[in-house]
Design a protein around this motif. Structure first.
Motif, PDB file in Angstrom:
ATOM      1  N   ALA A   7      22.709  30.016 -43.810  1.00 53.14           N
ATOM      2  CA  ALA A   7      23.218  29.140 -44.869  1.00 53.14           C
ATOM      3  C   ALA A   7      23.739  29.879 -46.109  1.00 53.14           C
ATOM      4  O   ALA A   7      24.587  29.327 -46.806  1.00 53.14           O
ATOM      5  N   LEU A   8      23.260  31.083 -46.381  1.00 53.89           N
ATOM      6  CA  LEU A   8      23.712  31.746 -47.626  1.00 53.89           C
ATOM      7  C   LEU A   8      25.220  31.993 -47.603  1.00 53.89           C
ATOM      8  O   LEU A   8      25.853  32.073 -48.647  1.00 53.89           O
ATOM      9  N   PHE A   9      25.776  32.138 -46.405  1.00 54.67           N
ATOM     10  CA  PHE A   9      27.209  32.428 -46.292  1.00 54.67           C
ATOM     11  C   PHE A   9      28.066  31.282 -46.808  1.00 54.67           C
ATOM     12  O   PHE A   9      29.229  31.464 -47.156  1.00 54.67           O
ATOM     13  N   CYS A  10      27.511  30.064 -46.850  1.00 48.77           N
ATOM     14  CA  CYS A  10      28.349  28.942 -47.257  1.00 48.77           C
ATOM     15  C   CYS A  10      28.255  28.637 -48.751  1.00 48.77           C
ATOM     16  O   CYS A  10      28.870  27.677 -49.217  1.00 48.77           O
ATOM     17  N   LEU A  11      27.518  29.466 -49.492  1.00 51.20           N
ATOM     18  CA  LEU A  11      27.536  29.315 -50.957  1.00 51.20           C
ATOM     19  C   LEU A  11      28.757  30.040 -51.521  1.00 51.20           C
ATOM     20  O   LEU A  11      29.132  31.103 -51.033  1.00 51.20           O
ATOM     21  N   PRO A  12      29.365  29.497 -52.586  1.00 55.97           N
ATOM     22  CA  PRO A  12      30.508  30.193 -53.195  1.00 55.97           C
ATOM     23  C   PRO A  12      30.104  31.566 -53.730  1.00 55.97           C
ATOM     24  O   PRO A  12      30.904  32.492 -53.771  1.00 55.97           O
ATOM     25  N   ASP A  13      28.849  31.678 -54.150  1.00 52.77           N
ATOM     26  CA  ASP A  13      28.274  32.948 -54.598  1.00 52.77           C
ATOM     27  C   ASP A  13      26.796  32.884 -54.234  1.00 52.77           C
ATOM     28  O   ASP A  13      26.171  31.845 -54.416  1.00 52.77           O
ATOM     29  N   TYR A  14      26.238  33.979 -53.726  1.00 42.29           N
ATOM     30  CA  TYR A  14      24.856  33.911 -53.261  1.00 42.29           C
ATOM     31  C   TYR A  14      23.833  33.888 -54.398  1.00 42.29           C
ATOM     32  O   TYR A  14      22.685  33.475 -54.206  1.00 42.29           O
TER      33      TYR A  14
ATOM     34  N   PHE B 192      32.939  30.894 -45.750  1.00 40.81           N
ATOM     35  CA  PHE B 192      32.327  31.661 -44.647  1.00 40.81           C
ATOM     36  C   PHE B 192      32.124  33.088 -45.171  1.00 40.81           C
ATOM     37  O   PHE B 192      32.627  34.052 -44.601  1.00 40.81           O
ATOM     38  N   ASN B 193      31.441  33.207 -46.297  1.00 39.52           N
ATOM     39  CA  ASN B 193      31.410  34.486 -47.022  1.00 39.52           C
ATOM     40  C   ASN B 193      30.518  35.528 -46.349  1.00 39.52           C
ATOM     41  O   ASN B 193      29.579  35.196 -45.611  1.00 39.52           O
ATOM     42  N   ILE B 194      30.839  36.779 -46.650  1.00 40.74           N
ATOM     43  CA  ILE B 194      30.008  37.908 -46.212  1.00 40.74           C
ATOM     44  C   ILE B 194      29.499  38.575 -47.483  1.00 40.74           C
ATOM     45  O   ILE B 194      30.282  38.817 -48.412  1.00 40.74           O
ATOM     46  N   TRP B 195      28.206  38.844 -47.528  1.00 39.97           N
ATOM     47  CA  TRP B 195      27.615  39.437 -48.734  1.00 39.97           C
ATOM     48  C   TRP B 195      27.250  40.896 -48.483  1.00 39.97           C
ATOM     49  O   TRP B 195      26.787  41.237 -47.395  1.00 39.97           O
TER      50      TRP B 195
END
Ligand SMILES: C[S@@+](CC[C@H](N)C(=O)[O-])C[C@H]1O[C@@H](n2cnc3c(N)ncnc32)[C@H](O)[C@@H]1O
Length: 223
Positions: free
Chosen positions: A121-128, A174-177
């Motif tokens: 789920a963290l990937f779908c936040l605009p910023d973690y 679909f972010n990558i941190w």
């Protein structure tokens, strides 16, 4: 900060995720590999009276992975999509009292829990940062994360083929941190952090809906 369902992409998955999440909450589908792994990671740290938070847990089907392994503790589900939380409350009514099902955003996580899970789920936040900060502040002893982590931050705001007809105009994150940055962030809240190899993918990027998902685990233990 609970989004209006009209613009919450998760509420626009009536044809795709809704039936899947209902069946999963009813315990009628095979366990997800990553939920099995999360429960096994937690088993090394579990204590019988632990309050557990499944943050952004959909309809709460991770409960079954814990129950199968006798890791019941006091399970709580939190999710921003009220329909998913309702589904879980109904499907698990014989197992858990209704107040264990919380409609909230991660960014406003209420309460304190010995162990916090945030799976896929963290990937779908605009910023973690804000969501993860609130989870770290809520986690007394342990936090277990599975998300897309890589060598650098990559913001991906793209169309999602799983959205209902008519909702395609809503893009999704679909972010990558950056794993080193997230690790340092967790450490700054007093957690000793280690990685665990993802059993499903062997830490090799998985392709889903035409996108790469480099799934990784971060486990934070309060030091
Ligand atoms: C890909 S699903 C993962 C569900 C479950 N954790 C799993 O492992 O299958 C992402 C979930 O995150 C929830 N979600 C997205 N952003 C959220 C936020 N800011 N706060 C709380 N829940 C959120 C969605 O409603 C959805 O149920």
């Amino acid at each position: 900060m609970i989004p209006d369902p009209a613009v919450n992409i998760w509420a626009q998955t009536k044809n795709s995720l809704y039936p899947l999440y209902k069946e999963r909450a009813e315990g009628r589908l095979p366990e997800m590999d990553c939920h099995a792994q999360a429960a096994e990671i937690y088993a090394d740290y579990s204590l019988p009276e632990d309050r557990l938070l499944d943050a952004a847990g959909g309809s709460g089907y991770f409960f079954w992975s814990l129950k199968q392994r006798g890791l019941l503790g006091h399970y709580h589900l939190l999710d921003q999509t009220a329909d998913f939380v309702d589904m879980g409350r109904r499907a698990l009514a014989a197992e858990l009292p209704p107040e264990r099902f919380i409609v909230s955003s991660m960014q406003e996580t209420p309460g304190r829990y010995e162990a916090v899970f945030c799976l896929n789920a963290l990937f779908c936040l605009p910023d973690y940062r804000q969501g993860l900060e609130r989870l770290l502040m809520a986690a007394g002893r342990l936090i277990i994360l599975r998300s897309t982590f890589g060598e650098r931050n990559e913001i991906r705001y793209e169309t999602d083929p799983y959205l209902d007809p008519g909702a395609e105009r809503l893009k999704s994150y679909f972010n990558i941190w950056r794993v080193a940055e997230v690790t340092a962030f967790m450490e700054s809240y007093g957690f000793a952090v280690h990685t665990v190899v993802d059993r499903r993918t062997n830490d090799q990027p998985e392709i889903s809906a035409g996108k790469l998902f480099p799934w990784r685990w971060l486990v934070g233990v309060k030091s």
